[in-house]
Structure formats: structure tokens, C-alpha cells
Write an enzyme that holds these catalytic residues in place. Sequence first.
Site, mmCIF file in Angstrom:
data_model
loop_
_atom_site.group_PDB
_atom_site.id
_atom_site.type_symbol
_atom_site.label_atom_id
_atom_site.label_comp_id
_atom_site.label_asym_id
_atom_site.label_seq_id
_atom_site.Cartn_x
_atom_site.Cartn_y
_atom_site.Cartn_z
ATOM 1 N N LYS A 208 0.843 -1.197 0.000
ATOM 2 C CA LYS A 208 0.000 0.000 0.000
ATOM 3 C C LYS A 208 0.881 1.251 0.000
ATOM 4 O O LYS A 208 0.703 2.155 -0.798
ATOM 5 C CB LYS A 208 -0.911 -0.030 1.233
ATOM 6 C CG LYS A 208 -1.790 1.186 1.362
ATOM 7 C CD LYS A 208 -2.732 1.065 2.545
ATOM 8 C CE LYS A 208 -3.440 2.410 2.757
ATOM 9 N NZ LYS A 208 -4.362 2.393 3.897
ATOM 10 N N GLU A 214 10.494 -4.697 4.534
ATOM 11 C CA GLU A 214 10.605 -6.099 4.109
ATOM 12 C C GLU A 214 10.302 -6.232 2.612
ATOM 13 O O GLU A 214 11.015 -6.898 1.867
ATOM 14 C CB GLU A 214 9.600 -6.965 4.881
ATOM 15 C CG GLU A 214 9.914 -7.151 6.348
ATOM 16 C CD GLU A 214 9.259 -6.097 7.227
ATOM 17 O OE1 GLU A 214 8.971 -4.982 6.739
ATOM 18 O OE2 GLU A 214 9.051 -6.400 8.412
ATOM 19 N N GLY A 268 -4.840 -1.778 5.008
ATOM 20 C CA GLY A 268 -4.042 -2.919 4.539
ATOM 21 C C GLY A 268 -4.727 -4.248 4.805
ATOM 22 O O GLY A 268 -4.813 -5.120 3.936
ATOM 23 N N GLU A 354 -4.787 -6.535 14.848
ATOM 24 C CA GLU A 354 -4.226 -5.243 14.444
ATOM 25 C C GLU A 354 -5.322 -4.168 14.521
ATOM 26 O O GLU A 354 -5.042 -2.995 14.737
ATOM 27 C CB GLU A 354 -3.624 -5.316 13.030
ATOM 28 C CG GLU A 354 -2.572 -4.236 12.784
ATOM 29 C CD GLU A 354 -1.837 -4.377 11.450
ATOM 30 O OE1 GLU A 354 -2.479 -4.230 10.394
ATOM 31 O OE2 GLU A 354 -0.621 -4.621 11.456
ATOM 32 N N HIS A 385 -5.394 -33.164 17.493
ATOM 33 C CA HIS A 385 -4.275 -34.029 17.901
ATOM 34 C C HIS A 385 -3.084 -33.214 18.365
ATOM 35 O O HIS A 385 -1.969 -33.721 18.441
ATOM 36 C CB HIS A 385 -3.885 -34.942 16.735
ATOM 37 C CG HIS A 385 -4.990 -35.879 16.369
ATOM 38 N ND1 HIS A 385 -5.141 -37.116 16.962
ATOM 39 C CD2 HIS A 385 -6.049 -35.730 15.531
ATOM 40 C CE1 HIS A 385 -6.217 -37.706 16.477
ATOM 41 N NE2 HIS A 385 -6.794 -36.878 15.604
ATOM 42 N N LYS A 513 9.641 -1.102 14.173
ATOM 43 C CA LYS A 513 10.187 -0.793 12.842
ATOM 44 C C LYS A 513 11.347 0.190 12.980
ATOM 45 O O LYS A 513 12.393 0.042 12.354
ATOM 46 C CB LYS A 513 9.116 -0.142 11.955
ATOM 47 C CG LYS A 513 8.056 -1.076 11.424
ATOM 48 C CD LYS A 513 7.174 -0.328 10.423
ATOM 49 C CE LYS A 513 5.914 -1.076 10.080
ATOM 50 N NZ LYS A 513 4.979 -0.338 9.246
HETATM 51 O O1 F6P Z 1 3.266 -2.905 9.748
HETATM 52 C C1 F6P Z 1 1.909 -3.132 9.648
HETATM 53 C C2 F6P Z 1 1.397 -2.821 8.282
HETATM 54 O O2 F6P Z 1 1.312 -1.457 8.111
HETATM 55 C C3 F6P Z 1 0.054 -3.486 8.042
HETATM 56 O O3 F6P Z 1 -0.997 -2.765 8.544
HETATM 57 C C4 F6P Z 1 0.058 -3.622 6.565
HETATM 58 O O4 F6P Z 1 -0.900 -4.538 6.123
HETATM 59 C C5 F6P Z 1 1.474 -4.082 6.326
HETATM 60 O O5 F6P Z 1 2.225 -3.343 7.269
HETATM 61 C C6 F6P Z 1 2.003 -3.879 4.934
HETATM 62 O O6 F6P Z 1 1.951 -2.560 4.543
HETATM 63 P P1 F6P Z 1 2.159 -2.140 3.032
HETATM 64 O O7 F6P Z 1 1.068 -2.745 2.231
HETATM 65 O O8 F6P Z 1 2.122 -0.642 3.029
HETATM 66 O O9 F6P Z 1 3.508 -2.655 2.592
#
Ligand code: F6P
Length: 549
Positions: A208, A214, A268, A354, A385, A513
Amino acid sequence: MRLPALTSTAAYQALENHAHDAREWEMRQLFAKDPQRFPRMTVEAADLFLDYSKNRISAETVELLVHLARTRGVAEQRDAMFAGEKINITERRAVLHTALRMPRGKQPKVDGQDVNADVHAVLDRIKVFTDKVRNNGWLGYTGKPITDVVNIGIGGSDLGPKMAVLALRSYSHPRLKMHFVSNVDGHDMDAALSQVNPETTLFIVASKTFTTAETMMNAQSARSWFLKTAKEADLPRHFVAVSTNTEAVRAFGIDPENMFPFWDWVGGRYSVWSAIGLPVALAVGFGYFQAFLQGAHEMDEHFRSAPLEQNMPVLLAMIGFWNRQFLNCTSLSIAPYHQDLNRFPAYLQQLDMESNGKRVTKNGQPVDTPTCPVVWGECGTNAQHAYFQLLHQGTDVTPIDFIAALRASHDLPGHHDALLANCFAQAEAFMKGKTDAEVRAELKGAGMSASDIEEMVPHKLFPGNRPSNMILMDQLTPATLGALIALYEHKTFVQGVVWNIASFDQWGVELGKVLAKKIQAELTGEADTEVHDSSTNGLIAKAKAAQIL
Ligand code: F6P
């Protein structure tokens, strides 16, 4: 609307008084007293069926819970959400995931913006693109059809599409293999890349914000890997983006022509209905993707129009509230009795935790009651199980949402009856338990001596009276999956309204973060170390020493 503290309200106090007695109730007796309990405590909507009769509630409990929901403004807040009011107060945004599944021409303008036209323009592009990829009209740089799709995203840009692609496995294109890479741990990307060929792989960079560390690192690694065999000019055939951030997409090197946009009013964790659902549309085809949206839309219509006392998301939410608030249940276990829903618990973790894992009200005051339970789970029968032992005989009471399809999506004989038998049996066992007298009779019948019986009884007792919901659908289809997700979205919304918390932000993920960025610079030698507590310093030193070796 500025709400009073929850516990100070008459509606809450009425529930508190009611709970005083209700805590003593035994579900066995509630069922024995009322043969109509099942028909009275079931509801149907959007091809889903909810049986909430196996909860420690009476008709009066439901009335009081619905009254509380009403007095907290659930109906008004729901209408404000659908109308596009800026109910995400801390980010000052509208919350309009419901507009993503609104049929063409049905959503009124929001703040002068023709949201419906925007949504359908992107859906039209998704149709064209997914048809091309699926029907060999979109070829890789050596002219071969796409065989593998790697979605690079995390959180809402991963969990929704991954869960839905797995859930709709039986609707999937036979050639397209879908991969999902989310973790910054290179083992995740490494595992995906080891299975694919650059000539026939399409990467979707889904974020988004297009700033998530990451995803950006994974996208860079995928790009470098691709450019080991292909040229820069080949990138547009193999890299597309899904984002709200055109500039960042361009800066990354993806032509905005190859970007599928969405909007800041899509959270998100509510974004699987937007272009973030591109992997789903690629896997199942645009027609089924539309059916998925339609299923969710049907649940939206039910949520909007059904009286609160027969409103499935409201009932699910308020029973969850009852269990959390008055029966002190700190967690909620999700048990899909459908292997294709095996990522559904993980998806719900983000959706619920969240959204409602908050400790202050919208007014910034500490909440005066507990909020979101810990959500977790695993598919049945595997869960039976593994950890059902604790759920049956442990010291904590954990409510369970069972989810099952009445008909299978395979034709292997016998399996589905066995699966459903287990599902229904577990719900019955959690409710009934096994009494002292029943255990004794059973052991006596098995020929056990009186002294052995005495020894064994405490171990074989099941307290029972443990709450569960049963959510059934005829079959797991794109439409029922859409309805199921929307059910939980609205459940989460209703609970957030009752607790008066800001369900649509996620500030709690920020601190980690920021600290990770700092420590990363220390690990790579770009910044000085020794600025933390002794534990963190020691761990950094250990990692650095391991790098040198
Ligand atoms: O760190 C949490 C978050 O902001 C979530 O709410 C979101 O779904 C995810 O990171 C990924 O965010 P983006 O789509 O902006 O990479």
C-alpha cells in the site's frame, strides 16, 4: 459521537448484573430446558449459517448485548462507514473496503469523488491483465507463457491474497503456480526463487505504502535475481506493482502503466478486495474474483439492513464481547474444518488483533475493560491431535469458532463425513463435557476396579460448558469465502465500536520498525553500537561476532 466510559453505562451495568447469574449456567441444562434453542439461536445470511446456541447465553443475554450495541451507536457508525465518513480518526481517512465490492453504479459519490467509477476502472484493468496472463496473451521476455507468480508483500498485502488463493485451490488455473514471499528473512525469497524460472515468472510487488522495509528489500532481491539472466528492458513483462503510491513505484523502476492502484481509504488488512487481490484474480480468473466480491457484498447488505438482533456480524461480535468481558476468556481459537482454509486463522489474527488490539479509547482515555482477545488456531482435525487437550481440560476457557462446509470440493469417498463428524463432535464435547457420574459408569462398564476408578475419575472428567460458534456453508466457493471474510470484518468493526477504540489504525507496529532500522545500521557497521540496554548490546555483539567468523 463522544461515548461515555463503557462500564459507566446502564446497558453495560445491566449486562454485568445479568452475568452474575449467567456465570453459573450450564449449557447442558439450557439445552435440556429449551428444545427450541437451536432454531432460536441460529441465523442465516449470504449463504452462511451461524449456530450460536453453544454459548453460555440466554435469549435475555442476547437482548441485553444487542441493546448495548445499539446504545454504543453500532448502527450509526456502520452507516457512517458505508457513507465514507472519515471514521479512521487518527489517520483522518474514510474506511471504504465495502465500496470495493459494490456493484457498478451502486455506490454514491464520496466527498464529490466517484469512488465506484474508480474501483470499477481498476477492476476492468485487472480483468484485461489477468485474462492475458491466464490465456497466454502476456508472455515472458523469451516469448514463453507465465507459469509462476510471486507475490511480494507483507501483512495485509500478503495474508489476504495468500489465504484466498489457498482457499480457492480447487478453482485455480492449472498452469499458474502462486508463490508468496513476505518475510525479510532471505530464506523465504530463496525458497521461492529456487522453484521458478526468470523467463516464465511474474513478480507482483504489493505494498500500500511502497515503503515497507521487508517488501522493498525482497523486491530489490527479486529484481537483482531477474537481472542476472534478463535485461532492464525485460522488467516490464515480469514486474508489476500494486500500491497507492505512484511516485514510489516509479522510483523503484516499475512503470506506473504496470501499476494497479488502490486508495488510502482501504486499510491494509481490508485490502484483499482491491488490486491487492490480483494474485487471487490471476489464480481463479476474473469471473470467480467477481463472485468473491459479490459474496462479500451480500454480507455487507445483510450487515446494513438486518435488524441488530438477527444480524450475523453483530451477533458474532456481541457473543465474542460477552465471552471476553464477562466470562474472562482471553483468547479466541479459530478452527476451520477445511484444509483449504488453513491460512484463515493467520488472516484473522491480523484483521482482529491489528484492528482491536488497542488500549485507549477514541478520546485517548485508557479503556476500562479488556479489548481484543488473542486470536489463533489451526485446521481441524489436526488441531484435535495437538492442542485440543488444553481446550477440553486446561485451566483457561477458550471459545472456539468452528467453520465447515457441508459439501466437499473433492470426491474422495468417506473423508467428508469423517471430517464433519469430528467437527460436530468436538463442539458437542466442549458444550457437554463428561460428568463424574458418566466417567464412573463408563469405567465400571469397562470392568475397572473401584480403587482404580477412584484414581482415574479426575483425569477423565471434562468440565464442558465451553463456548463455541459453528459457521457453516454449503461449499467453500469464491462467494462463500467472500461472505465469510466480510462477516469477520464486520464483527471486528462492531466490537471496535462497542469498545470505542480506533480500529482502523496500527500505531503499535511503528516502534519496532524504527528500532530495527537502527540496529540494522549497527549490524552492517553504518552506525555505532553500544547505545542500547546490556541485553540488546550483547545480542548485537554476538551477531557481529558470528559475521566475522
Ligand atoms: O506494519 C503493519 C502494516 O502497516 C500493516 O498494517 C500492513 O498490512 C502491512 O504493514 C504492509 O503494509 P504495506 O502494504 O504498506 O507494505
